[in-house]
Write a protein that holds these residues in place. Sequence first.
Motif, PDB file in Angstrom:
ATOM      1  N   ARG A  68       0.843  -1.195   0.000  1.00 49.50           N
ATOM      2  CA  ARG A  68       0.000   0.000   0.000  1.00 49.50           C
ATOM      3  C   ARG A  68       0.871   1.235   0.000  1.00 49.50           C
ATOM      4  O   ARG A  68       2.028   1.212   0.371  1.00 49.50           O
ATOM      5  CB  ARG A  68      -0.938   0.027   1.197  1.00 49.50           C
ATOM      6  CG  ARG A  68      -0.153   0.207   2.489  1.00 49.50           C
ATOM      7  CD  ARG A  68       0.203  -1.043   3.129  1.00 49.50           C
ATOM      8  NE  ARG A  68       1.278  -1.318   3.928  1.00 49.50           N
ATOM      9  CZ  ARG A  68       2.520  -1.470   3.562  1.00 49.50           C
ATOM     10  NH1 ARG A  68       2.922  -1.108   2.370  1.00 49.50           N
ATOM     11  NH2 ARG A  68       3.403  -1.925   4.360  1.00 49.50           N
ATOM     12  N   GLU A  69       0.225   2.296  -0.385  1.00 47.23           N
ATOM     13  CA  GLU A  69       0.940   3.552  -0.556  1.00 47.23           C
ATOM     14  C   GLU A  69       0.514   4.464   0.571  1.00 47.23           C
ATOM     15  O   GLU A  69      -0.437   5.188   0.442  1.00 47.23           O
ATOM     16  CB  GLU A  69       0.590   4.181  -1.895  1.00 47.23           C
ATOM     17  CG  GLU A  69       0.342   3.197  -3.011  1.00 47.23           C
ATOM     18  CD  GLU A  69       1.354   2.076  -3.044  1.00 47.23           C
ATOM     19  OE1 GLU A  69       2.542   2.332  -2.777  1.00 47.23           O
ATOM     20  OE2 GLU A  69       0.973   0.942  -3.317  1.00 47.23           O
ATOM     21  N   ALA A  70       1.182   4.366   1.690  1.00 47.64           N
ATOM     22  CA  ALA A  70       0.743   5.158   2.822  1.00 47.64           C
ATOM     23  C   ALA A  70       1.442   6.495   2.867  1.00 47.64           C
ATOM     24  O   ALA A  70       2.599   6.564   3.207  1.00 47.64           O
ATOM     25  CB  ALA A  70       1.008   4.403   4.112  1.00 47.64           C
ATOM     26  N   ALA A  80      -2.314   2.375 -12.177  1.00 48.85           N
ATOM     27  CA  ALA A  80      -1.337   1.534 -12.876  1.00 48.85           C
ATOM     28  C   ALA A  80      -0.261   1.018 -11.918  1.00 48.85           C
ATOM     29  O   ALA A  80       0.237  -0.100 -12.076  1.00 48.85           O
ATOM     30  CB  ALA A  80      -0.704   2.315 -14.028  1.00 48.85           C
ATOM     31  N   HIS A  81       0.088   1.825 -10.909  1.00 47.07           N
ATOM     32  CA  HIS A  81       1.074   1.395  -9.913  1.00 47.07           C
ATOM     33  C   HIS A  81       0.523   0.207  -9.108  1.00 47.07           C
ATOM     34  O   HIS A  81       1.229  -0.784  -8.879  1.00 47.07           O
ATOM     35  CB  HIS A  81       1.431   2.570  -8.992  1.00 47.07           C
ATOM     36  CG  HIS A  81       2.288   2.197  -7.823  1.00 47.07           C
ATOM     37  ND1 HIS A  81       3.666   2.345  -7.828  1.00 47.07           N
ATOM     38  CD2 HIS A  81       1.976   1.650  -6.615  1.00 47.07           C
ATOM     39  CE1 HIS A  81       4.152   1.910  -6.675  1.00 47.07           C
ATOM     40  NE2 HIS A  81       3.145   1.485  -5.907  1.00 47.07           N
ATOM     41  N   GLU A  82      -0.728   0.310  -8.680  1.00 44.42           N
ATOM     42  CA  GLU A  82      -1.325  -0.800  -7.919  1.00 44.42           C
ATOM     43  C   GLU A  82      -1.431  -2.054  -8.792  1.00 44.42           C
ATOM     44  O   GLU A  82      -1.221  -3.174  -8.318  1.00 44.42           O
ATOM     45  CB  GLU A  82      -2.701  -0.411  -7.377  1.00 44.42           C
ATOM     46  CG  GLU A  82      -2.696   0.763  -6.388  1.00 44.42           C
ATOM     47  CD  GLU A  82      -1.712   0.587  -5.250  1.00 44.42           C
ATOM     48  OE1 GLU A  82      -1.413  -0.559  -4.877  1.00 44.42           O
ATOM     49  OE2 GLU A  82      -1.218   1.606  -4.736  1.00 44.42           O
ATOM     50  N   ILE A  83      -1.772  -1.860 -10.062  1.00 47.17           N
ATOM     51  CA  ILE A  83      -1.819  -2.991 -10.985  1.00 47.17           C
ATOM     52  C   ILE A  83      -0.413  -3.587 -11.136  1.00 47.17           C
ATOM     53  O   ILE A  83      -0.255  -4.804 -11.281  1.00 47.17           O
ATOM     54  CB  ILE A  83      -2.401  -2.552 -12.348  1.00 47.17           C
ATOM     55  CG1 ILE A  83      -3.879  -2.148 -12.172  1.00 47.17           C
ATOM     56  CG2 ILE A  83      -2.253  -3.648 -13.402  1.00 47.17           C
ATOM     57  CD1 ILE A  83      -4.781  -3.253 -11.657  1.00 47.17           C
ATOM     58  N   GLY A  84       0.598  -2.735 -11.059  1.00 46.74           N
ATOM     59  CA  GLY A  84       1.981  -3.217 -11.080  1.00 46.74           C
ATOM     60  C   GLY A  84       2.229  -4.208  -9.942  1.00 46.74           C
ATOM     61  O   GLY A  84       2.896  -5.225 -10.118  1.00 46.74           O
ATOM     62  N   HIS A  85       1.646  -3.925  -8.767  1.00 45.11           N
ATOM     63  CA  HIS A  85       1.787  -4.865  -7.645  1.00 45.11           C
ATOM     64  C   HIS A  85       1.091  -6.194  -7.953  1.00 45.11           C
ATOM     65  O   HIS A  85       1.558  -7.256  -7.550  1.00 45.11           O
ATOM     66  CB  HIS A  85       1.205  -4.266  -6.365  1.00 45.11           C
ATOM     67  CG  HIS A  85       2.073  -3.205  -5.759  1.00 45.11           C
ATOM     68  ND1 HIS A  85       3.419  -3.389  -5.530  1.00 45.11           N
ATOM     69  CD2 HIS A  85       1.793  -1.954  -5.328  1.00 45.11           C
ATOM     70  CE1 HIS A  85       3.927  -2.291  -4.979  1.00 45.11           C
ATOM     71  NE2 HIS A  85       2.959  -1.403  -4.854  1.00 45.11           N
ATOM     72  N   HIS A  86      -0.047  -6.098  -8.642  1.00 46.43           N
ATOM     73  CA  HIS A  86      -0.734  -7.336  -9.024  1.00 46.43           C
ATOM     74  C   HIS A  86       0.126  -8.150 -10.001  1.00 46.43           C
ATOM     75  O   HIS A  86       0.228  -9.370  -9.891  1.00 46.43           O
ATOM     76  CB  HIS A  86      -2.096  -7.015  -9.648  1.00 46.43           C
ATOM     77  CG  HIS A  86      -2.706  -8.194 -10.334  1.00 46.43           C
ATOM     78  ND1 HIS A  86      -3.219  -9.271  -9.645  1.00 46.43           N
ATOM     79  CD2 HIS A  86      -2.827  -8.504 -11.649  1.00 46.43           C
ATOM     80  CE1 HIS A  86      -3.655 -10.169 -10.507  1.00 46.43           C
ATOM     81  NE2 HIS A  86      -3.423  -9.737 -11.732  1.00 46.43           N
ATOM     82  N   GLN A 136      10.680  -3.116  -4.376  1.00 50.48           N
ATOM     83  CA  GLN A 136       9.396  -3.629  -4.865  1.00 50.48           C
ATOM     84  C   GLN A 136       8.497  -2.471  -5.336  1.00 50.48           C
ATOM     85  O   GLN A 136       7.839  -2.564  -6.369  1.00 50.48           O
ATOM     86  CB  GLN A 136       8.702  -4.407  -3.741  1.00 50.48           C
ATOM     87  CG  GLN A 136       7.470  -5.165  -4.189  1.00 50.48           C
ATOM     88  CD  GLN A 136       6.908  -6.046  -3.083  1.00 50.48           C
ATOM     89  OE1 GLN A 136       7.340  -5.969  -1.932  1.00 50.48           O
ATOM     90  NE2 GLN A 136       5.954  -6.880  -3.420  1.00 50.48           N
ATOM     91  N   GLU A 137       8.490  -1.381  -4.584  1.00 42.92           N
ATOM     92  CA  GLU A 137       7.677  -0.213  -4.963  1.00 42.92           C
ATOM     93  C   GLU A 137       8.197   0.423  -6.247  1.00 42.92           C
ATOM     94  O   GLU A 137       7.418   0.826  -7.113  1.00 42.92           O
ATOM     95  CB  GLU A 137       7.682   0.817  -3.831  1.00 42.92           C
ATOM     96  CG  GLU A 137       6.950   0.381  -2.583  1.00 42.92           C
ATOM     97  CD  GLU A 137       5.483   0.062  -2.853  1.00 42.92           C
ATOM     98  OE1 GLU A 137       4.886   0.685  -3.756  1.00 42.92           O
ATOM     99  OE2 GLU A 137       4.945  -0.833  -2.190  1.00 42.92           O
ATOM    100  N   LEU A 138       9.525   0.516  -6.351  1.00 42.36           N
ATOM    101  CA  LEU A 138      10.103   1.132  -7.559  1.00 42.36           C
ATOM    102  C   LEU A 138       9.786   0.276  -8.784  1.00 42.36           C
ATOM    103  O   LEU A 138       9.554   0.784  -9.875  1.00 42.36           O
ATOM    104  CB  LEU A 138      11.616   1.318  -7.396  1.00 42.36           C
ATOM    105  CG  LEU A 138      12.029   2.314  -6.303  1.00 42.36           C
ATOM    106  CD1 LEU A 138      13.549   2.311  -6.132  1.00 42.36           C
ATOM    107  CD2 LEU A 138      11.537   3.723  -6.622  1.00 42.36           C
ATOM    108  N   THR A 178      10.103   3.298   2.607  1.00 39.73           N
ATOM    109  CA  THR A 178       9.532   2.029   2.150  1.00 39.73           C
ATOM    110  C   THR A 178       9.095   2.099   0.694  1.00 39.73           C
ATOM    111  O   THR A 178       8.760   1.087   0.097  1.00 39.73           O
ATOM    112  CB  THR A 178       8.314   1.632   3.011  1.00 39.73           C
ATOM    113  OG1 THR A 178       7.401   2.729   3.041  1.00 39.73           O
ATOM    114  CG2 THR A 178       8.726   1.258   4.423  1.00 39.73           C
ATOM    115  N   HIS A 179       9.075   3.297   0.118  1.00 44.43           N
ATOM    116  CA  HIS A 179       8.623   3.444  -1.270  1.00 44.43           C
ATOM    117  C   HIS A 179       9.673   4.040  -2.197  1.00 44.43           C
ATOM    118  O   HIS A 179       9.539   3.962  -3.400  1.00 44.43           O
ATOM    119  CB  HIS A 179       7.369   4.318  -1.336  1.00 44.43           C
ATOM    120  CG  HIS A 179       6.161   3.641  -0.775  1.00 44.43           C
ATOM    121  ND1 HIS A 179       6.033   3.358   0.558  1.00 44.43           N
ATOM    122  CD2 HIS A 179       5.049   3.166  -1.370  1.00 44.43           C
ATOM    123  CE1 HIS A 179       4.864   2.742   0.767  1.00 44.43           C
ATOM    124  NE2 HIS A 179       4.261   2.614  -0.391  1.00 44.43           N
ATOM    125  N   GLY A 180      10.687   4.663  -1.624  1.00 38.23           N
ATOM    126  CA  GLY A 180      11.714   5.284  -2.455  1.00 38.23           C
ATOM    127  C   GLY A 180      11.600   6.799  -2.475  1.00 38.23           C
ATOM    128  O   GLY A 180      10.531   7.355  -2.215  1.00 38.23           O
TER     129      GLY A 180
HETATM  130 ZN   LIG Z   1       3.053   0.464  -4.157  1.00 35.32          ZN
END
Ligand SMILES: [Zn+2]
Length: 296
Positions: A68-70, A174-180, A210-212, A265-267
């Motif tokens: 998740r993108e907190a 698209a970022h969340e779909i990237g996680h999928h 992973q986020e990048l 955690t996200h970069g």
């Molecule tokens: Zn993310």
Amino acid sequence: MRWRDMRGSDNVEDREGEAPAGGRLGGGLKLGGAGLIAVVVLSLLFGQNPLDVLDMLQGGGVAEPPTREAPQTAPAPRRGVPVPDENKEFVSRVLGDTEDTWGRIFRELGTQYRAPQLVLFRDAVDSACGLANSAVGPFYCPGDDKVYLDLAFFQDLRSRFGAPGDFARAYVIAHEIGHHVQNQLGISEKVAQQRARSGQSGSNALSVRQELQADCLAGVWGHDAARRGLLDAGDVEQGLAATTAIGDDRLQRQARGYVTPESFTHGSSAQRVRWFRTGLESGDVRQCDTFTARQP
Ligand SMILES: [Zn+2]
């Protein structure tokens, strides 16, 4: 962005009008509203993501953490903010377009893309990753293979993060779909196992990679949309502005005035822009190997 020319998806699950089952968490621990607020406050104090804290409270490991993108700032109250229905159509069409792009790419890889559901919610939602409220931002839960989005985040993107525009909003999806995509390729599971064996800073560093990669995969979708003539001049800049706005360094500086890179955690903004741009310019998933890059 020519989003009205995109195909609408059947995979949007609208739970906006529903209240979540209420305080029930995956591990059987019951938390009421006050408990949940305490968790969010705790996580903000310790610079951790609320869902990680929930995980700790339940005594769970880090296997299958939600990605998740907190934004690590306190949520603004926004109950009752009307959300225009146009946003729902927008989400459906952008989601449909990611299905077309990833369907093609997976076919080329000799396999089949399993399109995930996208759940629209308001304020709080129950997922296989536990009860989550809007403060955690949009997220993907590998446990039930769904993307969760509170449309009010689109408003935040414009007003709190200063990143307006269709393409900025599309980037979030698209970022969340990237996680999928990472989940379907087995990357998420490997990362979760490795994170469970790592200390806090090692685990954070893996999360950043992973986020990048999800940013890069969002860029791969953007490349494909551009190739099909669906982007307008200025769209790429909007997307890059959004990635800049939600870099950990920018968010930390806004929230508390200083930056601690080992807690990222996200970069950083620069890292997120770099990898989003890599995907956008190459359109090639093989360029998205953020895990072996020495400096992600
Ligand atoms: Zn993310």
